[in-house]
Design a protein around this motif. Structure first.
Motif, PDB file in Angstrom:
ATOM      1  N   ALA A  26       0.849  -1.201   0.000  1.00 55.51           N
ATOM      2  CA  ALA A  26       0.000   0.000   0.000  1.00 55.51           C
ATOM      3  C   ALA A  26       0.878   1.242   0.000  1.00 55.51           C
ATOM      4  O   ALA A  26       2.076   1.178   0.288  1.00 55.51           O
ATOM      5  CB  ALA A  26      -0.902   0.017   1.232  1.00 55.51           C
ATOM      6  N   ILE A  27       0.244   2.346  -0.326  1.00 57.00           N
ATOM      7  CA  ILE A  27       0.862   3.660  -0.222  1.00 57.00           C
ATOM      8  C   ILE A  27      -0.110   4.527   0.555  1.00 57.00           C
ATOM      9  O   ILE A  27      -1.281   4.636   0.190  1.00 57.00           O
ATOM     10  CB  ILE A  27       1.151   4.258  -1.614  1.00 57.00           C
ATOM     11  N   ALA A  28       0.365   5.120   1.626  1.00 56.40           N
ATOM     12  CA  ALA A  28      -0.493   5.981   2.447  1.00 56.40           C
ATOM     13  C   ALA A  28      -0.933   7.191   1.632  1.00 56.40           C
ATOM     14  O   ALA A  28      -0.197   7.676   0.768  1.00 56.40           O
ATOM     15  CB  ALA A  28       0.257   6.425   3.700  1.00 56.40           C
ATOM     16  N   ALA A  29      -2.123   7.668   1.907  1.00 59.99           N
ATOM     17  CA  ALA A  29      -2.687   8.793   1.156  1.00 59.99           C
ATOM     18  C   ALA A  29      -1.760  10.008   1.157  1.00 59.99           C
ATOM     19  O   ALA A  29      -1.609  10.670   0.135  1.00 59.99           O
ATOM     20  CB  ALA A  29      -4.053   9.171   1.737  1.00 59.99           C
ATOM     21  N   GLN A  30      -1.103  10.286   2.270  1.00 54.71           N
ATOM     22  CA  GLN A  30      -0.215  11.453   2.324  1.00 54.71           C
ATOM     23  C   GLN A  30       1.049  11.276   1.481  1.00 54.71           C
ATOM     24  O   GLN A  30       1.719  12.257   1.148  1.00 54.71           O
ATOM     25  CB  GLN A  30       0.172  11.809   3.768  1.00 54.71           C
ATOM     26  N   ASP A  31       1.384  10.051   1.084  1.00 53.88           N
ATOM     27  CA  ASP A  31       2.570   9.798   0.257  1.00 53.88           C
ATOM     28  C   ASP A  31       2.256   9.719  -1.236  1.00 53.88           C
ATOM     29  O   ASP A  31       3.174   9.688  -2.055  1.00 53.88           O
ATOM     30  CB  ASP A  31       3.264   8.510   0.698  1.00 53.88           C
ATOM     31  N   ARG A  32       0.996   9.694  -1.600  1.00 58.90           N
ATOM     32  CA  ARG A  32       0.635   9.590  -3.018  1.00 58.90           C
ATOM     33  C   ARG A  32       1.137  10.749  -3.870  1.00 58.90           C
ATOM     34  O   ARG A  32       1.560  10.528  -4.999  1.00 58.90           O
ATOM     35  CB  ARG A  32      -0.864   9.382  -3.168  1.00 58.90           C
ATOM     36  N   PRO A  33       1.144  11.991  -3.374  1.00 52.76           N
ATOM     37  CA  PRO A  33       1.691  13.073  -4.200  1.00 52.76           C
ATOM     38  C   PRO A  33       3.168  12.879  -4.571  1.00 52.76           C
ATOM     39  O   PRO A  33       3.620  13.392  -5.590  1.00 52.76           O
ATOM     40  CB  PRO A  33       1.507  14.320  -3.323  1.00 52.76           C
ATOM     41  N   ALA A  34       3.905  12.127  -3.768  1.00 53.85           N
ATOM     42  CA  ALA A  34       5.325  11.892  -4.048  1.00 53.85           C
ATOM     43  C   ALA A  34       5.532  11.077  -5.322  1.00 53.85           C
ATOM     44  O   ALA A  34       6.585  11.165  -5.945  1.00 53.85           O
ATOM     45  CB  ALA A  34       5.996  11.186  -2.867  1.00 53.85           C
ATOM     46  N   ILE A  35       4.530  10.279  -5.696  1.00 53.52           N
ATOM     47  CA  ILE A  35       4.677   9.441  -6.898  1.00 53.52           C
ATOM     48  C   ILE A  35       3.749   9.848  -8.036  1.00 53.52           C
ATOM     49  O   ILE A  35       3.927   9.386  -9.158  1.00 53.52           O
ATOM     50  CB  ILE A  35       4.465   7.947  -6.575  1.00 53.52           C
ATOM     51  N   ALA A  36       2.788  10.711  -7.753  1.00 53.97           N
ATOM     52  CA  ALA A  36       1.788  11.084  -8.760  1.00 53.97           C
ATOM     53  C   ALA A  36       2.440  11.643 -10.021  1.00 53.97           C
ATOM     54  O   ALA A  36       3.210  12.599  -9.963  1.00 53.97           O
ATOM     55  CB  ALA A  36       0.808  12.093  -8.185  1.00 53.97           C
TER      56      ALA A  36
END
Length: 132
Positions: free
Chosen positions: A76-86
């Motif tokens: 999984a990827i935590a919601a707060q970390d999604r911008p790092a890969i978007a």
């Protein structure tokens, strides 16, 4: 491995281990490889973005289908970390690629979380002539 890094890579992400496995082993070999690649390439490594949400059994004695079942939903990827890969070209770093079950599960998680492209770099590749 440095020479195989895609020229448009944005981020290095190691295949994570479950915390129990890290405690027992003391390190994540994929994380060490990603850190070394980051130091040599200047591309950032993000060791905590992709997480293993549950302990999975050792995959070494399983066939491909059993491996896929064992790792399904384990990342999984935590919601707060999604911008790092978007929208980014993520390079998934692993130590050994055997059946592809683990990397496929990680790639699925990264893509569902917004990565534009995912490439895989691994230290070793196991060649198995046995059918799945």
């Amino acid at each position: 491995m440095l020479r195989h890094l895609p020229p448009d890579a944005d981020l290095l992400i190691p295949v994570p281990l479950h915390r129990w496995r890290i405690w027992r082993r003391g390190y994540n070999q994929a994380g060490l490889i990603a850190a070394a690649l980051a130091a040599q390439s200047g591309i950032s490594a993000a060791g905590g973005v992709l997480i293993r949400t549950r302990h999975t059994p050792a995959l070494q004695n399983m066939n491909g289908a059993a491996r896929r079942r064992a790792v399904k939903g384990a990342f999984a990827i935590a919601a707060q970390d999604r911008p790092a890969i978007a929208g980014r070209h993520v390079v998934l770093v692993d130590d050994v690629y055997t059946s592809g079950a683990t990397t496929d599960a990680c790639i699925d998680t990264l893509c569902r979380s917004g990565a534009a492209t995912v490439s895989v770099l691994c230290w070793a590749r196991v060649i198995d002539a046995a059918p799945d």
